[in-house]
Design a protein around this motif. Structure first.
Motif, short mmCIF file in Angstrom:
data_model
loop_
_atom_site.label_atom_id
_atom_site.label_comp_id
_atom_site.label_asym_id
_atom_site.label_seq_id
_atom_site.Cartn_x
_atom_site.Cartn_y
_atom_site.Cartn_z
N ALA A 1 0.82 -1.22 0.00
CA ALA A 1 0.00 0.00 0.00
C ALA A 1 0.85 1.26 0.00
CB ALA A 1 -0.93 -0.01 1.22
N PHE A 2 1.89 1.29 0.87
CA PHE A 2 2.66 2.52 1.07
C PHE A 2 3.92 2.62 0.20
CE2 PHE A 2 0.23 2.31 5.05
CZ PHE A 2 -0.32 3.58 5.05
N ILE A 3 4.39 1.49 -0.30
CA ILE A 3 5.62 1.51 -1.12
C ILE A 3 5.31 1.45 -2.61
CG2 ILE A 3 7.77 0.25 -1.62
CD1 ILE A 3 7.75 -0.68 1.30
N GLY B 1 9.96 -5.92 3.96
CA GLY B 1 11.20 -6.08 3.21
C GLY B 1 10.99 -6.67 1.84
N VAL B 2 10.07 -7.62 1.73
CA VAL B 2 9.76 -8.21 0.42
C VAL B 2 9.22 -7.15 -0.53
CG1 VAL B 2 8.22 -9.81 -0.78
CG2 VAL B 2 9.41 -10.56 1.27
N MET B 3 8.37 -6.27 -0.01
CA MET B 3 7.82 -5.20 -0.85
C MET B 3 8.89 -4.18 -1.24
SD MET B 3 4.71 -5.86 -1.57
CE MET B 3 4.98 -7.64 -1.53
N VAL B 4 9.81 -3.91 -0.30
CA VAL B 4 10.94 -3.02 -0.62
C VAL B 4 11.78 -3.66 -1.72
CG1 VAL B 4 13.08 -2.00 0.24
CG2 VAL B 4 11.02 -1.95 1.65
N GLY B 5 12.05 -4.96 -1.59
CA GLY B 5 12.82 -5.68 -2.59
C GLY B 5 12.16 -5.66 -3.95
N ALA B 6 10.82 -5.82 -3.94
CA ALA B 6 10.08 -5.78 -5.21
C ALA B 6 10.18 -4.40 -5.85
CB ALA B 6 8.62 -6.14 -4.97
N ILE C 1 15.36 -1.31 -10.93
CA ILE C 1 16.47 -1.83 -11.72
C ILE C 1 16.00 -2.24 -13.10
CG2 ILE C 1 18.13 -3.72 -11.91
CD1 ILE C 1 18.31 -3.71 -8.85
N GLY C 2 14.81 -2.87 -13.15
CA GLY C 2 14.26 -3.31 -14.44
C GLY C 2 13.91 -2.14 -15.33
N ALA C 3 13.50 -1.01 -14.71
CA ALA C 3 13.12 0.15 -15.51
C ALA C 3 14.33 0.97 -15.96
CB ALA C 3 12.19 1.06 -14.69
#
Length: 259
Positions: free
Chosen positions: A57-59, A245-250, A256-258
Motif C-alpha cells: 500500500a505505502f511503497i 522487506g519483500v515489498m521493498v525488494g520488489a 532496476i528493471g526500468a
C-alpha cells in the motif's frame, strides 16, 4: 495504453489470479500438522502478511497513484472508499452471524456466510490485481505477492471455519476453491473496464491501498495483539518487517528493471 502492454496485462493478471485461486488448497496441509504448530505458524504468516499488505500500500500503490495523479482530495477519497467498502462488507457479514451449533447432520450457517464473504473478498482481490497490472507489470507483481501472502493464512483459517461448520475436508477444499475462482471474475471485470477506460485503474489502485490498509489494521494487527509473550512478539515483529522487506525488494527490482 499500448497494445503490447494491454496484452501483457491480460496475460499476467489472469495467470496471477489463477495462482491466487490455487492458494485456496493451503488448508489441506493443516490436516497433517499438530494444531498447536498450525496456530503458531499462522501467527507468523499473519505477521508477514501484515507487513506485505502495508508495504504494498505505502511503497507501491500509493506512490504509483501520486506519481500519476498527484496527492489531492480525489486520491484521498478513493483510499477512504477502499477502507469504507471493506468495513461495510465485514459489518454485513458479522451482522448476519448466526449462533447455531454445528452437528453431524447440520451445517453451521456461519460456514456458508464465510464462503459468501470469501467470494466477495476474492472478487475484490481480482479487481485489485488486474488494475495493478493495467498500471504497470511490476506494480501488478508486487500486488499479487501481497495478495498471495495474505491469502495463505486466510485460506487456512477459512478451511478451519468450514470444518468447524460441519463440512467434510474434501467438501471444504472444493467450496474454498470455488469461492477463490471469483478472483478470476473480478480480474476479467477490471480488465474489460480498464481496457475501455484508463480512468478505472486510476480509481482502483488507491482503492486497493485503502483495502489493504483496512485488512492489515482492522483484521490482522488485532490478532497479533492477542499474543503478548516477549519472544513470540519479537518474532512477529521480525516477520512483519520481513513482509515489508519483500515489498521493498520488489520496488528495488522494479527500479532496476526500468533503468
Amino acid at each position: 495504453m499500448s497494445i503490447h502492454h494491454m496484452v501483457d496485462a491480460w496475460a499476467y493478471a489472469l495467470a496471477s489470479v489463477g495462482l491466487v485461486s490455487l492458494v485456496s488448497f493451503a488448508g489441506a496441509f493443516t490436516l497433517y500438522l499438530n494444531q498447536m504448530r498450525v496456530h503458531r505458524m499462522l501467527l507468523y504468516l499473519v505477521s508477514f502478511s501484515t507487513g506485505s499488505l502495508l508495504g504494498d500500500a505505502f511503497i507501491h500503490l500509493l506512490p504509483e497513484t501520486v506519481e500519476v495523479q498527484g496527492f489531492g482530495l480525489e486520491v484521498s477519497l478513493y483510499v477512504l472508499l477502499g477502507i469504507l467498502v471493506s468495513f461495510v462488507i465485514e459489518k454485513f457479514i458479522h451482522w448476519q452471524h448466526c449462533h447455531v451449533l454445528p452437528s453431524k447432520n447440520h451445517t453451521h450457517p456461519l460456514a456458508f456466510l464465510n464462503l459468501f464473504g470469501d467470494a466477495v473478498h476474492n472478487f475484490i482481490d481480482g479487481l485489485i490485481i488486474a488494475a495493478s497490472y493495467l498500471v504497470s507489470i511490476p506494480l501488478g507483481i508486487a500486488t499479487t505477492l501481497a495478495v498471495v501472502f495474505h491469502e495463505i493464512p486466510q485460506e487456512i483459517g477459512d478451511f478451519g471455519v468450514l470444518l468447524h461448520g460441519g463440512f467434510k475436508p474434501s467438501r471444504a477444499l472444493l467450496f474454498n476453491f470455488l469461492t477463490a475462482l471469483t478472483a478470476i471474475a473480478g480480474a476479467l471485470v477490471a480488465l474489460a473496464l480498464g481496457t475501455a477506460s484508463e480512468a478505472i485503474p486510476l480509481f482502483l489502485v488507491p482503492f486497493a491501498a485503502g483495502n489493504f490498509i483496512y485488512i492489515a489494521g482492522a483484521d490482522l494487527i488485532p490478532e497479533l495483539h492477542k499474543q503478548v509473550q516477549p519472544v513470540e512478539s519479537v518474532l512477529q515483529v521480525l516477520a512483519l518487517l520481513a513482509g515489508i522487506g519483500v515489498m521493498v525488494g520488489a520496488g528495488i527490482y522494479a527500479l532496476i528493471g526500468a533503468a
